[in-house]
Scaffold this active site. Structure first.
Site, short mmCIF file in Angstrom:
data_model
loop_
_atom_site.label_atom_id
_atom_site.label_comp_id
_atom_site.label_asym_id
_atom_site.label_seq_id
_atom_site.Cartn_x
_atom_site.Cartn_y
_atom_site.Cartn_z
N HIS A 1 0.87 -1.18 0.00
CA HIS A 1 0.00 0.00 0.00
C HIS A 1 0.91 1.23 0.00
CE1 HIS A 1 -3.52 2.31 0.63
NE2 HIS A 1 -3.88 1.94 1.85
N HIS B 1 -1.70 -2.69 -9.73
CA HIS B 1 -2.65 -2.04 -8.82
C HIS B 1 -3.85 -2.93 -8.65
CE1 HIS B 1 -5.24 0.93 -6.93
NE2 HIS B 1 -4.12 1.51 -6.57
N ASP C 1 3.08 5.36 -7.23
CA ASP C 1 4.23 5.32 -6.33
C ASP C 1 5.55 5.11 -7.04
OD1 ASP C 1 2.84 5.92 -4.11
OD2 ASP C 1 2.36 3.86 -3.61
#
Ligand code: CMC
Length: 394
Positions: free
Chosen positions: A267, A306, A364
């Site tokens: 996460h 994802h 990210d």
């Protein structure tokens, strides 16, 4: 809202049937209301909730196949381009973007709360200097529950508003002090003439001897990182906060639980894991061997894939552009680590293993590169994700 459609379940070898109402989703897919399912004598099994909505919400909409992300009906691309993070907070809390007067009033309200109680400052000193800043965030945000007792009734909208404002205002201060304590720097204080992202950078990097001059390109990049992480439907950490809060627990303690959940590398910890992975790979010649390991499932390619986006993460597209702007501003396009990241991205995007599994760079992958270029230490990446995300108590 209920539609006039029903879904019928037939079970016990066709002997029994039960009908379930179909509800209209706020946006996107319809929803089968299975609240009476337990009467069938069975449970549903849906680990990770890919097919389960745990609440009704009109805040954020994601279409993972098409790569859409909307906050309150506004596409994320538009918000990243035309607004700043405090405006996005206002939008998420109130359902509409502020006008100039509402914006000024909201910013004033946030500034009123950005200091920390002095006793709370002493709490930092109880941690070891080498504590991970996320450990400090979990501890200090949890400790807010011991300091702010005047607006804890979550059924009262005014109490929720004040607590949300406190979180928006205090989280940058807490995150910056976690960094400074780790470095052995004196604590710094917010400066009210600065914008939200500028203020965070000032608290991180100014010293009593030297004021950090914030470049507008860097402040904008920081602001975008906050905006892109501001909300993401019922993800793991938001669901954790909701679950903790469902017992009526202290809201600040519930937010600390959400920050704990965010810490994990699947996460919010992924941006930190991306930079660690780049360090491990070392240089472009080692990429093929690393990719073999990924395909043999020895390790994952961090910053790829994802749970929801199976085509494109819209936040990644915006962050890639921001990444280019930041690298240009800082003259870092030839830095070996950034070159390695770009080589990895190119190879992965062309490799059938990733194409078949619909694994694309996520936000990210690029936010880690941007933060590193700005000079933010890797251990601070996840606290920055956390401070972008935790303003909601609704
Ligand atoms: N590298 C290599 N293989 C992967 C990766 C990856 N990053 N992600 C998924 N796979 C493979 C996985 O091994 C599986 O292969 P197979 O079909 O052969 O068994 C297939 O792809 C499907 O994987 P999954 O576990 O069903 O996928 P998921 O949708 O449940 O996982 C994820 C989503 C984000 C946990 C995962 O992609 C991952 O761990 N990515 C790396 C961590 C990361 O970057 N996380 C940040 C997410 S964005 C920030 C946020 O919103 O929190």
């Amino acid at each position: 809202m209920e539609t006039n459609r029903k879904v019928t379940l037939t079970y016990n070898e066709g002997k029994d049937t039960t009908e379930f109402p179909v509800l209209k989703g706020t946006l996107g897919r319809d929803v089968v209301d299975i609240r009476t399912f337990a009467k069938t004598g069975m449970f549903t099994f849906d680990p990770g909730f890919p097919a389960t909505a745990s609440c009704e919400s009109s805040i954020t909409f994601i279409d993972g196949d098409k790569g859409y992300l909307y906050y309150r009906g506004y596409p994320i691309e538009q918000l990243a381009e035309q607004t700043d993070y405090p405006e996005v907070c206002y939008l998420l809390l109130n359902g509409e973007l502020p006008n100039a007067e509402q914006r000024a009033e909201f910013n004033r309200g946030i500034m009123r709360h950005n200091m920390l109680h002095d006793q709370l400052m002493s709490l930092f000193k109880g941690f070891r200097r080498d504590a991970h800043p996320m450990a400090v965030m979990v501890g200090v945000v949890g400790a807010l529950s011991a300091f702010y007792h005047d607006s804890l009734d979550i059924t009262n909208p005014e109490h929720r508003r004040i607590s949300a404002h406190r979180l928006i205002a205090k989280l940058p201060t807490i995150a910056a002090q976690a960094y400074r304590y780790n470095k052995g720097l004196p604590f710094s204080y917010p400066k009210n003439g600065l914008g939200y992202a500028e203020n965070f950078l000032h608290m991180m990097f100014s010293t009593p001897c030297d004021e950090y001059k914030v470049s507008p390109v860097i402040a904008r990049a920081m602001d975008r990182i906050f905006t892109l992480h501001a909300d993401h439907e019922q993800n793991a950490s938001t669901s954790t906060v909701r679950l903790a809060g469902s017992s009526g627990a202290n809201p600040f303690a519930c937010i600390a639980a959400g920050i704990a959940c965010l810490w994990g590398p699947s996460h919010g910890g992924a941006n930190e894991a991306v930079l660690k992975m780049l360090d491990e790979i070392g240089s472009v010649e080692n990429v093929p061997a690393f990719m073999e390991g990924v395909k043999n499932k020895t390790h994952k390619l961090m910053g790829f894939g994802h749970r929801v986006y199976k085509n494109m993460d819209p936040r990644a597209k915006i962050m890639k552009q921001t990444c280019d702007e930041v690298l240009n501003e800082l003259g870092l396009h030839n830095d070996p680590q950034f070159k390695l990241a770009m080589a990895l991205e190119k190879i992965a995007l062309e490799d059938p293993y990733f194409i078949e599994r619909k694994l694309y760079p996520n936000v990210d992958f690029y936010s880690g590169i941007v933060l590193s270029a700005i000079g933010i230490p890797v251990s601070m990446f996840t606290p920055i994700f956390a401070l972008g995300s935790y303003r909601r108590l609704d």
